[in-house]
Design a protein around this motif. Structure first.
Motif, PDB file in Angstrom:
ATOM      1  N   PHE A  25      -5.862  19.309 -16.922  1.00  0.00           N
ATOM      2  CA  PHE A  25      -7.069  19.227 -17.975  1.00  0.00           C
ATOM      3  C   PHE A  25      -6.380  16.857 -18.416  1.00  0.00           C
ATOM      4  CE2 PHE A  25      -7.330  23.434 -18.663  1.00  0.00           C
ATOM      5  CZ  PHE A  25      -8.752  23.360 -18.759  1.00  0.00           C
ATOM      6  N   LEU A  26      -5.348  17.047 -18.882  1.00  0.00           N
ATOM      7  CA  LEU A  26      -4.905  15.559 -18.564  1.00  0.00           C
ATOM      8  C   LEU A  26      -5.133  14.651 -18.053  1.00  0.00           C
ATOM      9  CD1 LEU A  26      -1.849  15.877 -20.281  1.00  0.00           C
ATOM     10  CD2 LEU A  26      -3.874  15.471 -21.851  1.00  0.00           C
ATOM     11  N   GLU A  27      -5.509  14.961 -16.253  1.00  0.00           N
ATOM     12  CA  GLU A  27      -5.361  13.748 -15.730  1.00  0.00           C
ATOM     13  C   GLU A  27      -7.035  14.096 -15.414  1.00  0.00           C
ATOM     14  OE1 GLU A  27      -4.995  14.343 -10.191  1.00  0.00           O
ATOM     15  OE2 GLU A  27      -3.405  15.640 -11.598  1.00  0.00           O
ATOM     16  N   PHE A  28      -7.389  15.827 -15.036  1.00  0.00           N
ATOM     17  CA  PHE A  28      -8.864  15.484 -15.456  1.00  0.00           C
ATOM     18  C   PHE A  28      -9.317  14.090 -16.179  1.00  0.00           C
ATOM     19  CE2 PHE A  28     -13.820  16.436 -16.682  1.00  0.00           C
ATOM     20  CZ  PHE A  28     -13.968  17.161 -15.451  1.00  0.00           C
ATOM     21  N   GLY A  29      -9.692  14.142 -17.444  1.00  0.00           N
ATOM     22  CA  GLY A  29      -9.683  13.202 -18.422  1.00  0.00           C
ATOM     23  C   GLY A  29      -9.135  11.731 -18.148  1.00  0.00           C
ATOM     24  N   LEU A  30      -8.777  11.032 -17.837  1.00  0.00           N
ATOM     25  CA  LEU A  30      -7.442  10.288 -17.389  1.00  0.00           C
ATOM     26  C   LEU A  30      -8.340  10.010 -16.221  1.00  0.00           C
ATOM     27  CD1 LEU A  30      -5.441   8.129 -17.711  1.00  0.00           C
ATOM     28  CD2 LEU A  30      -4.341   9.195 -15.403  1.00  0.00           C
ATOM     29  N   ARG A  31      -8.901  10.721 -14.851  1.00  0.00           N
ATOM     30  CA  ARG A  31      -9.978  10.216 -14.246  1.00  0.00           C
ATOM     31  C   ARG A  31     -11.127  10.221 -14.417  1.00  0.00           C
ATOM     32  NH1 ARG A  31      -8.188  14.193  -8.668  1.00  0.00           N
ATOM     33  NH2 ARG A  31      -6.393  13.293  -8.429  1.00  0.00           N
ATOM     34  N   PHE A  32     -11.516  10.599 -15.733  1.00  0.00           N
ATOM     35  CA  PHE A  32     -13.516   9.878 -16.487  1.00  0.00           C
ATOM     36  C   PHE A  32     -13.539   9.260 -16.846  1.00  0.00           C
ATOM     37  CE2 PHE A  32     -16.142  10.696 -19.609  1.00  0.00           C
ATOM     38  CZ  PHE A  32     -17.591  11.418 -18.269  1.00  0.00           C
ATOM     39  N   SER A  33     -12.227   8.989 -17.693  1.00  0.00           N
ATOM     40  CA  SER A  33     -12.210   8.301 -18.740  1.00  0.00           C
ATOM     41  C   SER A  33     -11.930   6.447 -17.703  1.00  0.00           C
ATOM     42  CB  SER A  33     -10.757   8.098 -19.010  1.00  0.00           C
ATOM     43  OG  SER A  33      -9.900   7.824 -19.302  1.00  0.00           O
ATOM     44  N   SER A  34     -11.747   6.906 -16.603  1.00  0.00           N
ATOM     45  CA  SER A  34     -11.149   5.700 -15.304  1.00  0.00           C
ATOM     46  C   SER A  34     -12.038   5.404 -14.716  1.00  0.00           C
ATOM     47  CB  SER A  34      -9.823   5.875 -14.865  1.00  0.00           C
ATOM     48  OG  SER A  34      -9.328   6.877 -14.013  1.00  0.00           O
ATOM     49  N   SER A  35     -12.903   5.845 -14.294  1.00  0.00           N
ATOM     50  CA  SER A  35     -14.226   5.930 -13.481  1.00  0.00           C
ATOM     51  C   SER A  35     -15.064   5.352 -13.501  1.00  0.00           C
ATOM     52  CB  SER A  35     -14.643   7.700 -13.027  1.00  0.00           C
ATOM     53  OG  SER A  35     -13.634   8.232 -12.839  1.00  0.00           O
ATOM     54  N   SER A  36     -15.521   4.390 -12.985  1.00  0.00           N
ATOM     55  CA  SER A  36     -17.210   3.893 -12.960  1.00  0.00           C
ATOM     56  C   SER A  36     -18.197   4.987 -12.882  1.00  0.00           C
ATOM     57  CB  SER A  36     -17.747   2.741 -11.665  1.00  0.00           C
ATOM     58  OG  SER A  36     -17.584   4.154 -10.614  1.00  0.00           O
ATOM     59  N   LYS A  37     -18.938   3.732 -13.848  1.00  0.00           N
ATOM     60  CA  LYS A  37     -19.972   4.461 -14.469  1.00  0.00           C
ATOM     61  C   LYS A  37     -21.077   5.922 -13.311  1.00  0.00           C
ATOM     62  CE  LYS A  37     -21.669   2.000 -17.717  1.00  0.00           C
ATOM     63  NZ  LYS A  37     -23.242   0.988 -17.850  1.00  0.00           N
ATOM     64  N   ARG A  38     -21.067   5.356 -11.587  1.00  0.00           N
ATOM     65  CA  ARG A  38     -21.234   5.570 -10.332  1.00  0.00           C
ATOM     66  C   ARG A  38     -20.873   6.792 -10.232  1.00  0.00           C
ATOM     67  NH1 ARG A  38     -22.614   1.449  -5.825  1.00  0.00           N
ATOM     68  NH2 ARG A  38     -20.386   0.773  -6.538  1.00  0.00           N
ATOM     69  N   ALA A  39     -19.498   6.548 -10.191  1.00  0.00           N
ATOM     70  CA  ALA A  39     -18.028   7.784  -9.884  1.00  0.00           C
ATOM     71  C   ALA A  39     -17.980   8.888 -11.282  1.00  0.00           C
ATOM     72  CB  ALA A  39     -16.753   7.580 -10.187  1.00  0.00           C
ATOM     73  N   LYS A  40     -19.247   8.954 -12.496  1.00  0.00           N
ATOM     74  CA  LYS A  40     -18.787   9.634 -13.231  1.00  0.00           C
ATOM     75  C   LYS A  40     -20.002  10.844 -13.224  1.00  0.00           C
ATOM     76  CE  LYS A  40     -16.274   6.852 -17.329  1.00  0.00           C
ATOM     77  NZ  LYS A  40     -17.015   6.535 -18.646  1.00  0.00           N
ATOM     78  N   ALA A  41     -20.753  10.038 -12.303  1.00  0.00           N
ATOM     79  CA  ALA A  41     -22.146  11.037 -11.868  1.00  0.00           C
ATOM     80  C   ALA A  41     -21.364  12.071 -11.611  1.00  0.00           C
ATOM     81  CB  ALA A  41     -23.547   9.876 -11.380  1.00  0.00           C
ATOM     82  N   SER A  42     -20.712  12.407 -10.421  1.00  0.00           N
ATOM     83  CA  SER A  42     -20.596  13.311  -9.668  1.00  0.00           C
ATOM     84  C   SER A  42     -19.842  14.487 -10.885  1.00  0.00           C
ATOM     85  CB  SER A  42     -19.813  12.991  -8.796  1.00  0.00           C
ATOM     86  OG  SER A  42     -19.925  12.333  -7.856  1.00  0.00           O
ATOM     87  N   PHE A  43     -19.262  13.999 -11.808  1.00  0.00           N
ATOM     88  CA  PHE A  43     -18.861  14.808 -13.425  1.00  0.00           C
ATOM     89  C   PHE A  43     -19.983  15.827 -13.545  1.00  0.00           C
ATOM     90  CE2 PHE A  43     -15.203  11.968 -12.601  1.00  0.00           C
ATOM     91  CZ  PHE A  43     -14.107  12.678 -12.672  1.00  0.00           C
ATOM     92  N   VAL A  45     -23.056  16.043 -11.722  1.00  0.00           N
ATOM     93  CA  VAL A  45     -24.017  16.840 -11.011  1.00  0.00           C
ATOM     94  C   VAL A  45     -23.040  16.639  -9.693  1.00  0.00           C
ATOM     95  CG1 VAL A  45     -25.827  16.284  -9.298  1.00  0.00           C
ATOM     96  CG2 VAL A  45     -26.054  16.282 -12.112  1.00  0.00           C
ATOM     97  N   MET A  46     -22.677  17.486  -8.826  1.00  0.00           N
ATOM     98  CA  MET A  46     -21.505  17.375  -7.480  1.00  0.00           C
ATOM     99  C   MET A  46     -22.418  16.607  -6.577  1.00  0.00           C
ATOM    100  SD  MET A  46     -20.080  21.165  -7.274  1.00  0.00           S
ATOM    101  CE  MET A  46     -19.663  21.043  -5.693  1.00  0.00           C
ATOM    102  N   GLY A  47     -21.941  15.238  -5.930  1.00  0.00           N
ATOM    103  CA  GLY A  47     -22.590  14.583  -5.218  1.00  0.00           C
ATOM    104  C   GLY A  47     -22.655  13.243  -5.765  1.00  0.00           C
ATOM    105  N   LEU A  48     -23.302  12.874  -6.379  1.00  0.00           N
ATOM    106  CA  LEU A  48     -24.459  12.137  -6.641  1.00  0.00           C
ATOM    107  C   LEU A  48     -23.931  10.936  -6.936  1.00  0.00           C
ATOM    108  CD1 LEU A  48     -27.042  11.400  -8.271  1.00  0.00           C
ATOM    109  CD2 LEU A  48     -26.240  11.942 -10.339  1.00  0.00           C
TER     110      LEU A  48
END
Length: 459
Positions: A25-43, A45-48
């Motif tokens: 869960f900590l890794e998931f939160g870290l990846r989300f916070s460090s991702s760009s706006k385009r990358a956050k879209a896949s969180f 909608v899968m594949g977006l």
């Protein structure tokens, strides 16, 4: 040396699992916070995110996976999970032509829906890891691989994942679902008069309570469990010692025609077990050849497998089981002995070690180390050996036993309870007890063995 305790190891395992969940869960939160706006879209909608990064084929596949998952749960998956918890609300009546709910089918389909949910979670995690990797490469200015380059990577460097995918799916469908179904049955009232078309209900630990409260079940469980443990240890020891002894004998240079001598046990192993068991049952029957020889020499018929032949029948079972399983141990030990380092024996001879000393200090430790996992699996297989006493003495119900005889093992008793007498929930509860016993014994023996503690010594 730190003393091993089963409960401390279980506690450590549970702690590691909880720590792993927390870290995920900590890794998931870290990846989300460090991702760009385009990358956050896949969180969300899968594949977006992949599509926004122009990874079109990969993004569309992830998107189709999510669409298929949503459609499955919208059309039927949600109802399947709900049905798993309710086990139906409308009872069928074949006489009136009323098609009701089948609780058992609803339970199996519910388990399948949970499996689909688990597979979707794995796909979602893969999607998050993939978009995080894409985002990292873009930030570092690296060129993104095309879809076909990614496929080539999976067919080359990650080919092991591809080859394991289908076996894992097969294990989930054909092994995990039946095991989970058996566990679930233990917490219902399925059995006796409560079988489809009647509705089955969740009853919690009621089946386990029946095991320890109903007259006849607990005493029978105690008797059969004691004999089952004795049988498992005795048969495993006998098969192992005789198989190892036969392998050592045939490994001697003075033995001529080794291929011929090895072929006899292998032929016994090659014949289907149930045919061998039926043959032994005929041999030891009242009118079988053994009793005919005894009568022809002036003796009287011996009840080898009769109602009053408790220990004689048990001894015959041990010997027949040895006949069936010694070839396996012999072949395994033969292969291990052929890999022994001959220089160790030469050095031992120079030091004046006797053959017995060489066997005790060189051969036995090496063979036991190499065969410990197999020895544990043999113990579990013997503990759950259904065929020997089913074919030799099956169908006997004796006084003082609840639907069992004095040679039945727990697995035979479960068959009698579940198949012959419809005590499905009680049988499933006893199956869980068997699993806990065999699992605990196997875990303790393996963790305390040299095969676990001194794994690097014989490498």
């Amino acid at each position: 040396m730190k003393r091993f305790t089963l409960f401390s190891e279980i506690g450590k395992g549970c702690k590691q699992i909880l720590s792993g969940i927390r870290d995920s869960f900590l890794e998931f939160g870290l990846r989300f916070s460090s991702s760009s706006k385009r990358a956050k879209a896949s969180f969300f909608v899968m594949g977006l995110g992949q599509i926004l990064y122009k990874q079109y084929i990969k993004g569309i596949l992830y998107l189709l996976c999510e669409i298929g998952f949503i459609l499955f749960f919208a059309l039927t998956g949600g109802n399947l999970i709900a049905g798993f918890f309710t086990l139906g609300s409308k009872e069928a009546d074949p006489w009136l032509g009323i098609k009701g709910d089948n609780s058992v089918i609803m339970m199996i389909l519910g388990i399948f829906a949970f499996l689909v949910l688990g597979l979707w979670v794995m796909a979602y995690v893969s999607n998050v890891k993939d978009i995080h990797e894409i985002n990292r490469k873009v930030d570092e200015g690296k060129e993104l691989p095309t879809f076909f380059e990614s496929v080539r990577t999976y067919l080359d460097k990650k080919f092991h994942k591809v080859t394991l995918l289908f076996p894992v799916i097969a294990v989930l469908v054909f092994n995990v679902i039946p095991i989970v179904f058996m566990i679930c049955i233990a917490f219902t009232n399925y059995g006796g008069e409560i079988v489809p078309p009647k509705l089955v209900d969740w009853t919690g630990f009621e089946s386990f309570g029946k095991v320890f409260s109903l007259g006849g079940i607990l005493p029978t469980l105690g008797k059969i469990l004691g004999w089952n443990i004795l049988w498992a240890f005795a048969s495993t020891f006998l098969n192992y010692v005789l198989g190892l002894g036969l392998a050592l004998l045939l490994n001697k240079k003075i033995v001529k025609g080794k291929a011929i001598w090895r072929s006899f046990p292998i032929l016994a192993y090659a014949i289907p077990g149930f045919i061998t068991l039926c043959g032994f049952k005929f041999m030891f029957s009242n009118g079988g050849p053994i009793n005919q020889i005894i009568v022809a020499n002036g003796g009287s018929v011996i009840q080898f497998l009769g109602l009053d032949s408790k220990w004689i029948a048990r001894l015959i079972g041990l010997l027949v089981n040895a006949w069936l399983n010694i070839p396996t141990t012999m072949l395994l030990a033969t292969g291990i002995l052929s890999n022994m380092n001959a220089s160790c024996y030469e050095a031992a001879k120079i030091d004046g070690a006797s053959p017995a000393k060489q066997f005790k200090d060189l051969t036995l430790p090496f063979v036991v180390f190499a065969t410990t996992p197999n020895l544990i699996s043999q113990f579990v297989a013997n503990f759950n050996n259904f065929g020997v006493f089913y074919f030799l003495r099956g169908g006997l119900y004796m006084e003082g036993y609840f639907n069992a005889s004095d040679t039945d093992l727990l697995i035979n008793w479960l068959y009698n309870l579940s198949i012959a007498n419809n005590y499905y929930s009680i049988g499933a509860a006893i199956s869980l007890i068997i699993f806990l016993i065999t699992g605990a014994i196997s875990l303790v023996v393996y963790v305390r063995s040299n095969a676990y503690k001194k794994e690097d010594i014989y490498r």
